[in-house]
Enzyme design. Structure first.
Site, PDB file in Angstrom:
ATOM      1  N   HIS A  56       0.847  -1.199   0.000  1.00  0.00           N
ATOM      2  CA  HIS A  56       0.000   0.000   0.000  1.00  0.00           C
ATOM      3  C   HIS A  56       0.885   1.253   0.000  1.00  0.00           C
ATOM      4  O   HIS A  56       2.047   1.186   0.381  1.00  0.00           O
ATOM      5  CB  HIS A  56      -0.822   0.097   1.294  1.00  0.00           C
ATOM      6  CG  HIS A  56      -1.650  -1.089   1.634  1.00  0.00           C
ATOM      7  ND1 HIS A  56      -3.009  -1.102   1.470  1.00  0.00           N
ATOM      8  CD2 HIS A  56      -1.318  -2.291   2.168  1.00  0.00           C
ATOM      9  CE1 HIS A  56      -3.493  -2.273   1.889  1.00  0.00           C
ATOM     10  NE2 HIS A  56      -2.486  -3.010   2.315  1.00  0.00           N
ATOM     11  N   THR A  58       0.461   5.050   2.009  1.00  0.00           N
ATOM     12  CA  THR A  58      -0.371   5.507   3.125  1.00  0.00           C
ATOM     13  C   THR A  58      -1.285   6.668   2.740  1.00  0.00           C
ATOM     14  O   THR A  58      -2.452   6.679   3.123  1.00  0.00           O
ATOM     15  CB  THR A  58       0.518   5.973   4.292  1.00  0.00           C
ATOM     16  OG1 THR A  58       1.465   6.924   3.770  1.00  0.00           O
ATOM     17  CG2 THR A  58       1.257   4.804   4.917  1.00  0.00           C
ATOM     18  N   GLU A 123       2.474  -1.101   4.523  1.00  0.00           N
ATOM     19  CA  GLU A 123       2.200   0.288   4.149  1.00  0.00           C
ATOM     20  C   GLU A 123       3.519   0.994   3.883  1.00  0.00           C
ATOM     21  O   GLU A 123       4.491   0.803   4.625  1.00  0.00           O
ATOM     22  CB  GLU A 123       1.467   1.023   5.295  1.00  0.00           C
ATOM     23  CG  GLU A 123       0.049   0.549   5.543  1.00  0.00           C
ATOM     24  CD  GLU A 123      -0.974   1.185   4.597  1.00  0.00           C
ATOM     25  OE1 GLU A 123      -0.582   2.030   3.748  1.00  0.00           O
ATOM     26  OE2 GLU A 123      -2.163   0.830   4.712  1.00  0.00           O
ATOM     27  N   HIS A 161      -2.570  -3.170  -3.308  1.00  0.00           N
ATOM     28  CA  HIS A 161      -3.947  -3.026  -2.846  1.00  0.00           C
ATOM     29  C   HIS A 161      -4.869  -2.803  -4.047  1.00  0.00           C
ATOM     30  O   HIS A 161      -5.968  -3.355  -4.110  1.00  0.00           O
ATOM     31  CB  HIS A 161      -4.033  -1.858  -1.863  1.00  0.00           C
ATOM     32  CG  HIS A 161      -5.235  -1.876  -0.984  1.00  0.00           C
ATOM     33  ND1 HIS A 161      -5.545  -0.832  -0.142  1.00  0.00           N
ATOM     34  CD2 HIS A 161      -6.218  -2.808  -0.822  1.00  0.00           C
ATOM     35  CE1 HIS A 161      -6.674  -1.135   0.500  1.00  0.00           C
ATOM     36  NE2 HIS A 161      -7.098  -2.312   0.112  1.00  0.00           N
ATOM     37  N   ASP A 171      -3.767   2.048  -4.741  1.00  0.00           N
ATOM     38  CA  ASP A 171      -2.420   2.090  -4.179  1.00  0.00           C
ATOM     39  C   ASP A 171      -1.763   0.706  -4.220  1.00  0.00           C
ATOM     40  O   ASP A 171      -2.481  -0.300  -4.232  1.00  0.00           O
ATOM     41  CB  ASP A 171      -2.457   2.613  -2.724  1.00  0.00           C
ATOM     42  CG  ASP A 171      -3.228   1.711  -1.762  1.00  0.00           C
ATOM     43  OD1 ASP A 171      -4.399   1.397  -2.045  1.00  0.00           O
ATOM     44  OD2 ASP A 171      -2.656   1.303  -0.740  1.00  0.00           O
TER      45      ASP A 171
HETATM   46 ZN   LIG Z   1      -4.162   0.471   0.655  1.00  0.00          ZN
END
Ligand SMILES: [Zn+2]
Length: 256
Positions: A56, A58, A123, A161, A171
């Site tokens: 991901h 953030t 993340e 993601h 993302d």
């Molecule tokens: Zn995400």
């Protein structure tokens, strides 16, 4: 010798109680944490076993704000991730690798419909518009090597993601260097030079084989383009077909 017997009984009872206390306080399983990361626990998780790694960005602000959100909630509810990679390459671990963090939401990849239950979430501190930093990529490569080795996750099973939630998430951004990651041996990638796909090749079927949910073809194509072409257009062309033909051959090849 009544007094000695009493003393012996007390010693035996004390040992038994100590053993019980030891059992009660021992963890159910050994913690699964990376030696590369600073343990910075979030309370938001459940138990499970990981098969995939989901990346991901953030887009929260800075690492401090991200850590705060990943230990509490965002506007959608309680959230967390196993790891956060800061701009300078520092790795924070918030949830044990053996537990289920809450980062994927509604998602699908292949036959998996609840990616929180089957993935490690990483993340990366990034605003969604800026390039990822070299220290972040270096740290990510080290962390992926650590996770795939320790947890037995296939090195190809690294996705974004946006790949598992097409149309809902985008993302990591189009600037994420999937090709660089592939050169380090992580993620499924195509061989070059590309071979044209044969006549009648079904690109959408190949995307489904890779893992994409193609129930909304346009959203799936945009997600595929973001990952494999560093663009976010919504129509398939011959280059896509050649890339998917290469990916399909890799997936169908007998394992060695
Ligand atoms: Zn995400």
């Amino acid at each position: 010798m009544p007094r000695a017997t009493t003393w012996l009984r007390l010693v035996v009872a004390a040992s038994f109680l100590a053993a019980l206390a030891g059992c009660a306080s021992a963890p159910r399983v050994a913690p699964q944490r990376s030696a590369l990361a600073h343990w910075s626990p979030s309370p938001n998780f459940n138990a499970r076993k990981a098969q995939v790694i989901v990346l991901h960005h953030t887009s929260i602000g800075d690492a401090e704000a991200s850590l705060r959100v990943l230990k509490t909630r965002n506007s959608q509810g309680e959230v967390s991730a196993h790891y956060l990679i800061e701009m300078d390459g520092r790795i924070d671990q918030l949830v044990d690798d053996g537990e289920r963090a809450w980062h994927a939401g509604a998602s699908r990849w292949g036959d998996m419909t609840d990616l929180n239950s089957s993935s490690i979430g990483i993340e990366i501190d990034n605003d969604g518009h800026s390039p990822f930093t070299q220290p972040q990529i270096d740290a990510l490569v080290r962390l992926l090597a650590d996770l795939t080795t320790r947890l037995g996750i296939p090195r190809t099973a690294v996705v974004g993601h946006g790949d598992i939630a097409p149309g809902r998430k985008d993302d990591p951004s189009v600037l994420f260097p999937w090709g660089t990651l592939a050169r380090y041996g992580f993620g499924l990638w195509f061989d070059t030079p590309l071979t044209p796909a044969p006549p009648g090749f079904d690109s959408l079927a190949a995307m489904r084989l890779v893992g994409y949910d193609v129930s909304n073809p346009r959203a799936a194509i945009i997600a595929f383009h973001r990952h494999y072409r560093a663009m976010e257009t919504d129509t398939l062309d011959e280059t896509d077909a050649a890339i998917l033909y290469s990916l399909q051959r890799k997936l169908m090849a007998p394992s060695q």
